[in-house]
Design a protein around this motif. Structure first.
Motif, PDB file in Angstrom:
ATOM      1  N   ALA A 178      37.616  44.448  57.231  1.00 15.70           N
ATOM      2  CA  ALA A 178      38.009  43.375  56.310  1.00 15.70           C
ATOM      3  C   ALA A 178      37.103  43.319  55.085  1.00 15.70           C
ATOM      4  O   ALA A 178      37.475  42.735  54.059  1.00 15.70           O
ATOM      5  N   LEU A 179      35.908  43.917  55.160  1.00 14.42           N
ATOM      6  CA  LEU A 179      34.953  43.841  54.056  1.00 14.42           C
ATOM      7  C   LEU A 179      35.461  44.500  52.768  1.00 14.42           C
ATOM      8  O   LEU A 179      35.362  43.899  51.689  1.00 14.42           O
ATOM      9  N   PRO A 180      35.998  45.741  52.825  1.00 14.72           N
ATOM     10  CA  PRO A 180      36.462  46.351  51.576  1.00 14.72           C
ATOM     11  C   PRO A 180      37.586  45.564  50.904  1.00 14.72           C
ATOM     12  O   PRO A 180      37.564  45.377  49.676  1.00 14.72           O
ATOM     13  N   THR A 181      38.569  45.097  51.682  1.00 18.38           N
ATOM     14  CA  THR A 181      39.669  44.346  51.075  1.00 18.38           C
ATOM     15  C   THR A 181      39.192  43.000  50.550  1.00 18.38           C
ATOM     16  O   THR A 181      39.719  42.498  49.551  1.00 18.38           O
ATOM     17  N   PHE A 182      38.181  42.404  51.214  1.00 21.91           N
ATOM     18  CA  PHE A 182      37.605  41.155  50.711  1.00 21.91           C
ATOM     19  C   PHE A 182      36.982  41.371  49.335  1.00 21.91           C
ATOM     20  O   PHE A 182      37.205  40.597  48.398  1.00 21.91           O
ATOM     21  N   ILE A 183      36.190  42.430  49.210  1.00 24.73           N
ATOM     22  CA  ILE A 183      35.520  42.713  47.933  1.00 24.73           C
ATOM     23  C   ILE A 183      36.534  43.014  46.837  1.00 24.73           C
ATOM     24  O   ILE A 183      36.433  42.520  45.708  1.00 24.73           O
ATOM     25  N   ILE A 184      37.556  43.804  47.175  1.00 20.75           N
ATOM     26  CA  ILE A 184      38.554  44.180  46.171  1.00 20.75           C
ATOM     27  C   ILE A 184      39.354  42.968  45.715  1.00 20.75           C
ATOM     28  O   ILE A 184      39.524  42.727  44.515  1.00 20.75           O
ATOM     29  N   THR A 185      39.856  42.166  46.661  1.00 19.35           N
ATOM     30  CA  THR A 185      40.656  41.009  46.265  1.00 19.35           C
ATOM     31  C   THR A 185      39.799  39.942  45.590  1.00 19.35           C
ATOM     32  O   THR A 185      40.293  39.215  44.722  1.00 19.35           O
ATOM     33  N   LEU A 186      38.524  39.853  45.966  1.00 16.06           N
ATOM     34  CA  LEU A 186      37.641  38.901  45.294  1.00 16.06           C
ATOM     35  C   LEU A 186      37.479  39.284  43.832  1.00 16.06           C
ATOM     36  O   LEU A 186      37.628  38.445  42.934  1.00 16.06           O
ATOM     37  N   ARG A 187      37.196  40.556  43.579  1.00 12.89           N
ATOM     38  CA  ARG A 187      37.001  41.001  42.195  1.00 12.89           C
ATOM     39  C   ARG A 187      38.294  40.896  41.398  1.00 12.89           C
ATOM     40  O   ARG A 187      38.330  40.340  40.300  1.00 12.89           O
ATOM     41  N   ARG A 227      49.766  42.396  39.487  1.00 16.74           N
ATOM     42  CA  ARG A 227      48.975  43.607  39.266  1.00 16.74           C
ATOM     43  C   ARG A 227      47.807  43.672  40.233  1.00 16.74           C
ATOM     44  O   ARG A 227      47.555  44.706  40.856  1.00 16.74           O
ATOM     45  N   GLU A 228      47.097  42.558  40.367  1.00 16.08           N
ATOM     46  CA  GLU A 228      45.953  42.537  41.281  1.00 16.08           C
ATOM     47  C   GLU A 228      46.419  42.634  42.732  1.00 16.08           C
ATOM     48  O   GLU A 228      45.801  43.314  43.547  1.00 16.08           O
ATOM     49  N   GLY A 229      47.521  41.947  43.053  1.00 17.38           N
ATOM     50  CA  GLY A 229      48.042  41.990  44.413  1.00 17.38           C
ATOM     51  C   GLY A 229      48.533  43.370  44.803  1.00 17.38           C
ATOM     52  O   GLY A 229      48.345  43.816  45.943  1.00 17.38           O
ATOM     53  N   PHE A 230      49.149  44.071  43.856  1.00 16.41           N
ATOM     54  CA  PHE A 230      49.677  45.402  44.145  1.00 16.41           C
ATOM     55  C   PHE A 230      48.559  46.383  44.470  1.00 16.41           C
ATOM     56  O   PHE A 230      48.701  47.225  45.360  1.00 16.41           O
ATOM     57  N   THR A 233      42.995  38.038  52.343  1.00 23.14           N
ATOM     58  CA  THR A 233      43.241  36.596  52.254  1.00 23.14           C
ATOM     59  C   THR A 233      41.961  35.834  51.931  1.00 23.14           C
ATOM     60  O   THR A 233      41.946  34.930  51.078  1.00 23.14           O
ATOM     61  N   ALA A 234      40.872  36.203  52.594  1.00 20.14           N
ATOM     62  CA  ALA A 234      39.586  35.551  52.328  1.00 20.14           C
ATOM     63  C   ALA A 234      39.137  35.800  50.892  1.00 20.14           C
ATOM     64  O   ALA A 234      38.576  34.908  50.228  1.00 20.14           O
ATOM     65  N   GLY A 235      39.404  37.009  50.371  1.00 22.57           N
ATOM     66  CA  GLY A 235      39.048  37.320  48.996  1.00 22.57           C
ATOM     67  C   GLY A 235      39.831  36.486  47.997  1.00 22.57           C
ATOM     68  O   GLY A 235      39.284  36.015  46.993  1.00 22.57           O
ATOM     69  N   ILE A 236      41.127  36.286  48.281  1.00 22.96           N
ATOM     70  CA  ILE A 236      41.970  35.470  47.403  1.00 22.96           C
ATOM     71  C   ILE A 236      41.476  34.025  47.378  1.00 22.96           C
ATOM     72  O   ILE A 236      41.364  33.397  46.320  1.00 22.96           O
ATOM     73  N   VAL A 237      41.186  33.485  48.572  1.00 24.25           N
ATOM     74  CA  VAL A 237      40.698  32.103  48.663  1.00 24.25           C
ATOM     75  C   VAL A 237      39.384  31.952  47.899  1.00 24.25           C
ATOM     76  O   VAL A 237      39.178  30.970  47.157  1.00 24.25           O
ATOM     77  N   SER A 238      38.484  32.927  48.042  1.00 22.38           N
ATOM     78  CA  SER A 238      37.200  32.869  47.338  1.00 22.38           C
ATOM     79  C   SER A 238      37.397  32.957  45.829  1.00 22.38           C
ATOM     80  O   SER A 238      36.707  32.262  45.063  1.00 22.38           O
ATOM     81  N   ALA A 239      38.346  33.794  45.384  1.00 25.53           N
ATOM     82  CA  ALA A 239      38.620  33.919  43.952  1.00 25.53           C
ATOM     83  C   ALA A 239      39.170  32.611  43.389  1.00 25.53           C
ATOM     84  O   ALA A 239      38.811  32.198  42.275  1.00 25.53           O
ATOM     85  N   ILE A 240      40.038  31.954  44.154  1.00 25.92           N
ATOM     86  CA  ILE A 240      40.575  30.653  43.725  1.00 25.92           C
ATOM     87  C   ILE A 240      39.446  29.630  43.613  1.00 25.92           C
ATOM     88  O   ILE A 240      39.392  28.839  42.660  1.00 25.92           O
ATOM     89  N   ALA A 241      38.521  29.663  44.577  1.00 24.89           N
ATOM     90  CA  ALA A 241      37.382  28.732  44.547  1.00 24.89           C
ATOM     91  C   ALA A 241      36.523  28.959  43.307  1.00 24.89           C
ATOM     92  O   ALA A 241      36.092  28.003  42.639  1.00 24.89           O
ATOM     93  N   ILE A 242      36.295  30.241  42.960  1.00 22.01           N
ATOM     94  CA  ILE A 242      35.518  30.557  41.757  1.00 22.01           C
ATOM     95  C   ILE A 242      36.249  30.082  40.509  1.00 22.01           C
ATOM     96  O   ILE A 242      35.636  29.564  39.564  1.00 22.01           O
ATOM     97  N   GLY A 243      37.585  30.247  40.511  1.00 21.03           N
ATOM     98  CA  GLY A 243      38.375  29.754  39.386  1.00 21.03           C
ATOM     99  C   GLY A 243      38.231  28.257  39.191  1.00 21.03           C
ATOM    100  O   GLY A 243      38.080  27.772  38.049  1.00 21.03           O
ATOM    101  N   PHE A 244      38.248  27.504  40.289  1.00 22.76           N
ATOM    102  CA  PHE A 244      38.057  26.046  40.211  1.00 22.76           C
ATOM    103  C   PHE A 244      36.655  25.706  39.713  1.00 22.76           C
ATOM    104  O   PHE A 244      36.470  24.789  38.906  1.00 22.76           O
TER     105      PHE A 244
END
Length: 318
Positions: free
Chosen positions: A6-15, A141-144, A165-176
């Motif tokens: 889960a670590l690589p997908t977390f980092i990718i979706t977070l960025r 684009r990011e999701g693809f 999923t965790a990366g997306i949630v973290s990215a949303i938190a950073i956006g807020f």
């Protein structure tokens, strides 16, 4: 359950998610400044639409993978590593391109997005749909890219999806934090660190992709005598042979196996293999030198331009 994958997908979706969050935040801030906040619903609709379509693309990929794997049971052992290799190459291309492109465009992002919104608002009736499309494609684009990466590792089950999923949630938190609560985050340092992580992850994907192709060709050669010639290294390297990857560079399976901690972390994040071959090692180094060189050059150009802009503002102030 092993959550290392889960670590690589977390980092990718977070960025990638933070990139999308920046676009969303800029759009919302611009609409507020232009007193067009009634169009915010189109922004949220674009976010939802992009996420839904990304999920549908993931489901479609999963269906295609299962269909190809079950279409011919005889060659199923060949199809699985072959598909993993193909999706790995696609993910390598997309992620490498986005890594370099985003770094080059980061300093121009705000102006480009605001220019696109300004042009869209002039369309009056089409303004809502224009904003929806801008956000939709930014999120898609990011999701693809994440879907491609997960597809390249589909044998690891749902764990990579949990990381995404965790990366997306973290990215949303950073956006807020950035746009709703006004918290200042050093985005340049964030993207630099995440970019280096992404560079190493994609480099590891290069090693894995070559391993998948080697497995597919080796399996095919064992199943079909007419394909034996594909494994041209068998004839020249009798000790520790590889089908197409050449002689072995190292064998650390007894010291640091890639399926046990901590080797599994190095494997999932950076593509570490306890059995590495020459073609994999050379390809990994070339990838880091070429793509890493372009990336670092872009980063240095970003810093140089930022310094010039600061100096220019100081001169004008004097």
């Amino acid at each position: 359950m092993d959550f290392s994958s889960a670590l690589p997908t977390f980092i990718i979706t977070l960025r990638e998610g933070v990139e999308a969050a920046l676009v969303v935040g800029i759009v919302l801030a611009y609409l507020k400044k232009a007193k067009q906040s009634h169009l915010n619903a189109w922004v949220y609709g674009g976010i939802a639409g992009g996420l839904v379509v990304s999920a549908l693309v993931g489901i479609l990929f999963g269906f295609v993978i299962q269909s190809l794997g079950s279409s011919n049971q005889k060659y199923a052992p060949v199809f699985e590593p072959l598909l993993e290799g193909v999706f790995s190459v696609a993910a390598i291309v997309m992620l490498s391109w986005m890594l370099v492109w985003m770094t080059q465009q980061a300093r121009l992002l705000k102006g480009q997005v605001e220019g696109a919104i300004g042009a869209t608002l002039k369309g009056d009736n089409a303004a809502g749909w224009g904003i929806f499309g801008l956000i939709f494609f930014a999120v898609l684009r990011e999701g693809f890219e994440t879907v491609l990466f997960i597809a390249a590792k589909f044998q690891q089950g749902l764990v990579p999806a949990l990381g995404a999923t965790a990366g997306i949630v973290s990215a949303i938190a950073i956006g807020f934090l950035l746009f709703r609560w006004g918290v200042k985050i050093n985005l340049r340092a964030f993207f630099l660190v995440m970019g280096i992580f992404l560079l190493l992850i994609v480099g590891g994907l290069v090693v894995s992709a070559l391993g998948h192709f080697d497995t597919a060709i080796s399996t095919l050669a064992q199943m079909d005598r007419q394909s034996e010639g594909l494994c041209f290294y068998y004839e020249r390297f009798t000790k520790f042979p590889s089908c197409v990857l050449g002689p072995m560079v190292w064998n650390t399976s007894k010291v640091l196996p890639d399926h046990q901690f901590p080797g599994v972390i190095l494997h999932t994040l950076f593509g570490y293999e306890d059995k590495l071959y020459v073609v994999q090692a050379v390809s990994y180094v070339l990838f880091l030198l070429i793509i890493g060189g372009v990336y670092l050059k872009s980063v240095m150009g970003w810093k140089l331009n930022s310094t010039k802009a600061i100096n220019a503002e100081t001169s004008v102030g004097k």
